[in-house]
Design a protein around this motif. Sequence first.
Motif, mmCIF file in Angstrom:
data_model
loop_
_atom_site.group_PDB
_atom_site.id
_atom_site.type_symbol
_atom_site.label_atom_id
_atom_site.label_comp_id
_atom_site.label_asym_id
_atom_site.label_seq_id
_atom_site.Cartn_x
_atom_site.Cartn_y
_atom_site.Cartn_z
ATOM 1 N N LEU A 94 0.867 -1.173 0.000
ATOM 2 C CA LEU A 94 0.000 0.000 0.000
ATOM 3 C C LEU A 94 0.907 1.227 0.000
ATOM 4 C CD1 LEU A 94 -3.008 0.832 0.173
ATOM 5 C CD2 LEU A 94 -2.730 0.974 2.641
ATOM 6 N N HIS B 58 -9.102 2.227 -1.233
ATOM 7 C CA HIS B 58 -7.906 1.750 -1.931
ATOM 8 C C HIS B 58 -8.213 1.610 -3.420
ATOM 9 C CE1 HIS B 58 -6.485 -0.325 2.023
ATOM 10 N NE2 HIS B 58 -6.309 0.976 2.039
ATOM 11 N N LEU B 94 -3.049 0.528 -3.961
ATOM 12 C CA LEU B 94 -2.663 -0.828 -3.582
ATOM 13 C C LEU B 94 -2.084 -1.503 -4.824
ATOM 14 C CD1 LEU B 94 -2.769 -2.821 -1.168
ATOM 15 C CD2 LEU B 94 -4.915 -3.672 -2.116
ATOM 16 N N VAL B 117 -10.394 -3.509 -2.839
ATOM 17 C CA VAL B 117 -10.264 -2.156 -3.412
ATOM 18 C C VAL B 117 -11.638 -1.644 -3.824
ATOM 19 C CG1 VAL B 117 -7.914 -2.512 -4.306
ATOM 20 C CG2 VAL B 117 -9.882 -3.085 -5.738
#
Lengths: 328, 328
Positions: A94, B58, B94, B117
């Motif tokens: 990340l 993300h 990510l 995500v």
Amino acid sequence: MAEVARAAHVSLQTVSNALNAPERVRADTLARVLAAIDKLGYQPNQVARSLRTRRTRHIGYRLDPDRSDTASVLQDRFLHALTTAAESAGHRVLLFSSGGISAELTCYEDMLRTGSVDGFVLSGIDPGDPRPAWLAERGAAFACFGRPDPDSNYLWVDVDGAAGTQAAVDHLVAAGHREIGFLGWSSTSGPGEQRRRGWLRALQRHGLRPDHHITALDTLQDGTRAALELLGRAPTITAIVAASDTFALGCYAAARSVGREIGRELAVIGVDDSPTASLVTPALTSVRQPLEEVAKEVMSLLVAKLKDQRVQHNGIVLAPSLMIRESA
Amino acid sequence: MAEVARAAHVSLQTVSNALNAPERVRADTLARVLAAIDKLGYQPNQVARSLRTRRTRHIGYRLDPDRSDTASVLQDRFLHALTTAAESAGHRVLLFSSGGISAELTCYEDMLRTGSVDGFVLSGIDPGDPRPAWLAERGAAFACFGRPDPDSNYLWVDVDGAAGTQAAVDHLVAAGHREIGFLGWSSTSGPGEQRRRGWLRALQRHGLRPDHHITALDTLQDGTRAALELLGRAPTITAIVAASDTFALGCYAAARSVGREIGRELAVIGVDDSPTASLVTPALTSVRQPLEEVAKEVMSLLVAKLKDQRVQHNGIVLAPSLMIRESA
């Protein structure tokens, strides 16, 4: 999970065990649960799993601001290697970016408080860096690329910078060079100092005098200026070991302006093996850091830490290699 | 949250509202809740929040395998820009990596199923790419860097490759060049074809003949070979527009071996403005893609998609710029 349990005629707990501790489940029951999982297409939600296990399987990594230079390219090569190594260990990277060090610490704090990652990989660490101590105080799991304070017991992997410039000098001496200059940074610690020391020691070992060295800022312009000054001061040197590829390319520019041909009239060796090294004419001989191996070792230290396993050595030093091309 | 509720003498629901819908809470109550949050140092767990909101904040991005070449460096510059743009929009990137296209789709599938995500940013997209349709079928949110099938309504941002090589030709013509060659890829679609077309159209606009062009694989070796062949076939050309910086550096190597000095006896312009461009001697004039702007626009399209907002245009084309240095 409830649907899986119904279909397999087992309890919710058994489904959970089948997923998380299959060794506790009887073989025929396990087969029935797995068949039900397969038939229903059940997939555990990663977020729900993270909440339960308190593990996100994410590793935080700070991406330095893009500087479009060699150092940035080197970091990117490490990031590629880290992404691959993390995936092999069942983790994903990340990314975050931040301006200065205090903004970076704020990011760490935020990610720790919100449970966004299991741990961190830090890069560019040297003994004076405040980040490892800061993270250790907060109980965060982390591993470093670079060398933290030698009195600490932080986990780290580093490349032996002195061995790289020693190999460069050995290569030049074997080719007949006797007056070998050095172009480095003015810092007296960290990678720059390691690289200077490697050059110095190798010369001494060969019975040669380390008379010709100069420092510069790590830019092409300042490297070129310093290389010109070094060649002006010591016109008898036939080779230069440069602490970075940027400096090596400064030597190219300087050699061109004094009419010396790189490779034939002046040998040059850089450090980093940037993509540029193999694209220039003549191609640049350069010291290459084993970043894929660094990433693997950093991840295995971090994974050991996350599992509360003991590691054999908390610090690992890897050797660089010399990529021999046309410039030396 | 329960501790905060007790300390502020309010219900759990009121704490939740104070955090997620403060406009529903009376000003004095809100102040009391926020004071309790502050005093207790309460921080919502990101994972728990994600489970409730079904948002991880993300963005998934595939990092191509490290190829240590210009294309890889360009992708990294985009990743830096994307990380910054994502953070400005409250998201983090990510990373994942994968070998071939089917491994990549497996990764997407895994990340979608596990809710890892909120959406994806894809790069290197051209009309024939199967990834956008695959993701669209599964209802995934995504935005592309590159141009998907023109009949689709996917969200995308691209750089006008033809405008870049047109600007290169205009610059050369203004400097007096009349015979300008082109060194490109053999592909008949995507960025390579755009770049060739820009060169072709600009020559025609200036009333010049597009006679001298050649194709190669995007490596230094093959670019050098093709540049040598082009210079052998058409010794009267005074300038070459190269479809990549790697090809431009192939022209450097070719010019050197036939004894023509880059900048004075042969002008060369590359595309990508890689870090190498400003490190070589003479420094390379190159077409630069506005990757920071691309990243911002891609993120704003993706954020609009995530919020179910309409966008004004589903495709955005940005103009590159010419970085003028010494080679032309």
